[in-house]
Design a protein around this motif. Sequence first.
Motif, PDB file in Angstrom:
ATOM      1  N   SER A  48       0.731 -19.156  37.918  1.00  0.00           N
ATOM      2  CA  SER A  48       0.064 -18.434  36.563  1.00  0.00           C
ATOM      3  C   SER A  48       0.040 -16.932  36.920  1.00  0.00           C
ATOM      4  CB  SER A  48      -0.773 -19.112  36.287  1.00  0.00           C
ATOM      5  OG  SER A  48      -1.437 -18.332  34.911  1.00  0.00           O
ATOM      6  N   GLY A  49      -0.568 -16.747  37.949  1.00  0.00           N
ATOM      7  CA  GLY A  49      -0.979 -15.301  38.273  1.00  0.00           C
ATOM      8  C   GLY A  49       0.348 -14.518  38.511  1.00  0.00           C
ATOM      9  N   ILE A  50       1.485 -15.035  39.062  1.00  0.00           N
ATOM     10  CA  ILE A  50       2.554 -14.250  39.412  1.00  0.00           C
ATOM     11  C   ILE A  50       3.353 -13.939  38.062  1.00  0.00           C
ATOM     12  CG2 ILE A  50       4.812 -14.064  40.587  1.00  0.00           C
ATOM     13  CD1 ILE A  50       3.579 -15.882  42.731  1.00  0.00           C
ATOM     14  N   GLN A  85       4.820 -27.527  34.337  1.00  0.00           N
ATOM     15  CA  GLN A  85       5.079 -28.706  34.821  1.00  0.00           C
ATOM     16  C   GLN A  85       4.129 -29.200  35.798  1.00  0.00           C
ATOM     17  OE1 GLN A  85       9.028 -28.523  36.582  1.00  0.00           O
ATOM     18  NE2 GLN A  85       8.770 -30.341  37.810  1.00  0.00           N
ATOM     19  N   LEU A  86       3.416 -28.206  36.648  1.00  0.00           N
ATOM     20  CA  LEU A  86       2.539 -28.589  37.600  1.00  0.00           C
ATOM     21  C   LEU A  86       1.249 -29.106  36.982  1.00  0.00           C
ATOM     22  CD1 LEU A  86       2.666 -25.556  40.229  1.00  0.00           C
ATOM     23  CD2 LEU A  86       3.467 -28.181  40.772  1.00  0.00           C
ATOM     24  N   MET A  87       0.718 -28.346  35.705  1.00  0.00           N
ATOM     25  CA  MET A  87      -0.446 -28.737  35.106  1.00  0.00           C
ATOM     26  C   MET A  87      -0.078 -30.226  34.379  1.00  0.00           C
ATOM     27  SD  MET A  87      -2.642 -26.416  35.427  1.00  0.00           S
ATOM     28  CE  MET A  87      -3.771 -27.041  34.182  1.00  0.00           C
ATOM     29  N   ARG A  88       1.044 -30.592  34.101  1.00  0.00           N
ATOM     30  CA  ARG A  88       1.280 -32.212  33.556  1.00  0.00           C
ATOM     31  C   ARG A  88       1.108 -33.137  34.634  1.00  0.00           C
ATOM     32  NH1 ARG A  88       5.429 -29.380  30.848  1.00  0.00           N
ATOM     33  NH2 ARG A  88       6.919 -30.061  32.357  1.00  0.00           N
ATOM     34  N   GLU A 119       9.417 -14.258  34.083  1.00  0.00           N
ATOM     35  CA  GLU A 119       7.849 -14.630  33.772  1.00  0.00           C
ATOM     36  C   GLU A 119       8.014 -16.203  32.881  1.00  0.00           C
ATOM     37  OE1 GLU A 119       5.332 -13.518  29.749  1.00  0.00           O
ATOM     38  OE2 GLU A 119       6.648 -11.955  30.705  1.00  0.00           O
ATOM     39  N   LYS A 120       8.973 -16.423  31.845  1.00  0.00           N
ATOM     40  CA  LYS A 120       9.213 -17.398  31.482  1.00  0.00           C
ATOM     41  C   LYS A 120       9.407 -18.682  32.447  1.00  0.00           C
ATOM     42  CE  LYS A 120      10.154 -15.786  26.907  1.00  0.00           C
ATOM     43  NZ  LYS A 120      11.118 -15.695  25.772  1.00  0.00           N
ATOM     44  N   SER A 121      10.374 -18.400  33.348  1.00  0.00           N
ATOM     45  CA  SER A 121      10.725 -19.505  34.461  1.00  0.00           C
ATOM     46  C   SER A 121       9.381 -19.942  35.365  1.00  0.00           C
ATOM     47  CB  SER A 121      11.747 -18.773  35.434  1.00  0.00           C
ATOM     48  OG  SER A 121      12.904 -18.678  34.617  1.00  0.00           O
ATOM     49  N   LEU A 122       8.439 -18.864  35.503  1.00  0.00           N
ATOM     50  CA  LEU A 122       7.420 -19.063  36.442  1.00  0.00           C
ATOM     51  C   LEU A 122       6.339 -19.897  35.348  1.00  0.00           C
ATOM     52  CD1 LEU A 122       6.880 -15.825  38.232  1.00  0.00           C
ATOM     53  CD2 LEU A 122       7.543 -17.890  39.224  1.00  0.00           C
ATOM     54  N   SER A 123       6.231 -19.617  34.285  1.00  0.00           N
ATOM     55  CA  SER A 123       5.407 -20.042  33.305  1.00  0.00           C
ATOM     56  C   SER A 123       5.830 -21.616  33.236  1.00  0.00           C
ATOM     57  CB  SER A 123       5.466 -19.650  31.973  1.00  0.00           C
ATOM     58  OG  SER A 123       4.936 -18.251  31.951  1.00  0.00           O
ATOM     59  N   LEU A 177       5.443 -28.180  45.555  1.00  0.00           N
ATOM     60  CA  LEU A 177       4.116 -27.687  44.882  1.00  0.00           C
ATOM     61  C   LEU A 177       3.474 -28.577  44.225  1.00  0.00           C
ATOM     62  CD1 LEU A 177       5.599 -24.058  43.655  1.00  0.00           C
ATOM     63  CD2 LEU A 177       4.603 -24.524  45.842  1.00  0.00           C
ATOM     64  N   ASP A 178       2.307 -28.629  44.027  1.00  0.00           N
ATOM     65  CA  ASP A 178       1.292 -29.484  43.448  1.00  0.00           C
ATOM     66  C   ASP A 178       0.397 -28.849  42.515  1.00  0.00           C
ATOM     67  OD1 ASP A 178      -0.515 -28.522  45.488  1.00  0.00           O
ATOM     68  OD2 ASP A 178      -0.467 -30.356  46.599  1.00  0.00           O
ATOM     69  N   LYS A 179      -0.306 -29.348  41.803  1.00  0.00           N
ATOM     70  CA  LYS A 179      -1.120 -28.861  41.004  1.00  0.00           C
ATOM     71  C   LYS A 179      -2.268 -27.777  41.595  1.00  0.00           C
ATOM     72  CE  LYS A 179      -3.975 -30.186  36.707  1.00  0.00           C
ATOM     73  NZ  LYS A 179      -4.326 -31.262  36.225  1.00  0.00           N
ATOM     74  N   LYS A 180      -2.582 -27.952  42.720  1.00  0.00           N
ATOM     75  CA  LYS A 180      -3.438 -26.834  43.398  1.00  0.00           C
ATOM     76  C   LYS A 180      -2.734 -25.493  43.605  1.00  0.00           C
ATOM     77  CE  LYS A 180      -2.455 -28.300  47.924  1.00  0.00           C
ATOM     78  NZ  LYS A 180      -3.090 -28.922  49.380  1.00  0.00           N
ATOM     79  N   GLU A 181      -1.470 -25.469  43.395  1.00  0.00           N
ATOM     80  CA  GLU A 181      -0.532 -24.425  43.429  1.00  0.00           C
ATOM     81  C   GLU A 181      -0.443 -23.481  42.331  1.00  0.00           C
ATOM     82  OE1 GLU A 181       0.045 -23.101  46.426  1.00  0.00           O
ATOM     83  OE2 GLU A 181      -0.328 -24.793  47.757  1.00  0.00           O
ATOM     84  N   SER A 182      -0.911 -24.285  41.112  1.00  0.00           N
ATOM     85  CA  SER A 182      -0.464 -23.665  39.769  1.00  0.00           C
ATOM     86  C   SER A 182      -1.082 -22.388  39.451  1.00  0.00           C
ATOM     87  CB  SER A 182      -1.090 -24.740  38.699  1.00  0.00           C
ATOM     88  OG  SER A 182      -2.308 -24.996  38.658  1.00  0.00           O
ATOM     89  N   GLY A 183      -2.382 -22.221  39.836  1.00  0.00           N
ATOM     90  CA  GLY A 183      -2.908 -20.998  39.776  1.00  0.00           C
ATOM     91  C   GLY A 183      -2.127 -19.880  40.287  1.00  0.00           C
ATOM     92  N   LYS A 184      -1.657 -20.093  41.538  1.00  0.00           N
ATOM     93  CA  LYS A 184      -0.764 -18.731  41.991  1.00  0.00           C
ATOM     94  C   LYS A 184       0.497 -18.542  41.007  1.00  0.00           C
ATOM     95  CE  LYS A 184      -2.120 -20.218  46.710  1.00  0.00           C
ATOM     96  NZ  LYS A 184      -1.389 -20.579  48.154  1.00  0.00           N
TER      97      LYS A 184
END
Length: 349
Positions: free
Chosen positions: A103-105, A174-177, A165-169, A94-101
């Motif tokens: 966060s939504g989950i 990590q992706l946002m970094r 929730e925290k695992s996904l966050s 996964l890369d940064k463009k997948e971060s929104g998904k």
Amino acid sequence: MPVASSSRRKSTRSRREPSEDRIEEDNPSQQTGNNDDVEGGDDEEEQPRRRVKQEKKTQKKTRRDSESDNDPPRVVVDDEDDRIDIENFYDQPLDKKESGKLSGIAQDWEMIRKQIHQGSFSLAKEVATSLADVLEGDHANEALSEVDEIMKKLIDIDYEMQSHEKSLSGMYQQLMRGEPVEGAIDLYDKEVKKRINEFNDRTTRKKYGSNDQYVQFKQGIFEVQNPGVNIPPINDFIPREEGDESDDDDDLEIGGVTQDFKCPITLTMLENPMKSSTCGHAFSGNAIRDYLARCPPAGKSCPAAGCSERLTMAMLVADSSLEKRVKLAARRAQRDEYDSDADDGEVIE
């Protein structure tokens, strides 16, 4: 009209016959019936479909054979039915463009957790306070013990949902970094299991002694059974286990807080109580509204004795649970007073 002579017709027929023979030689399969595409009675439209499908299989095999062993598996799509070749599908990073998904989950987990457990926790606390009011002795202890186990299971489930929730966050951060997430599925499963196992390995005090919901649950019971009495630390209600001696300074015992059912402003029993979200003090609804009327934007100091917190109406929330506990405590106090008067008036012959 002139008529062709018989010799001319014969010559014409002899010229046509060789052409028919050539057609038969060019298409021998139509006569012999030995072609595999025609076996089984396939019609003429089915023949080209079978040949095209066979060619596709050959092309796929050739592509797979030509790939290097070091190359990642290629996702092969069957053009005929647009289905993914699952055997060649792999867990892509996964890369940064997948971060929104992600966060939504994570937000979905949080929303579901709050919707489910907000009502469940409130119901468990209301049932416990009601039982504490109407039951006494062994019957009360047995019933409250069962509700206590239910409350603990609700907290366990709540923590499990928080683990998702925290695992996904964490993966989102990590992706946002700018760090790619390798093996997202395995990483997610391992992180969730790690958090749950860490929680299960804690002692009972560490699981529930600092949990706000459990603290409120035990306080509600104590207040109804012991009106006007100081509430001991919550850990006094939880037996000590091996490992509790090494509690961190952060895991301080919560308790020793007395819920005063009188309003600090009117000095009478609370009515339609509203509680401060900052300091936790409660006030009668009308009294605190009058106190904060036309207050400056920064608010006023809390009217409770010894409290220096600033208050605004935005910091106050209606507390229906406290309102019910006030009524139960008042009813229990009246009942105790009635029993005391009856004992004092007893005539001994």
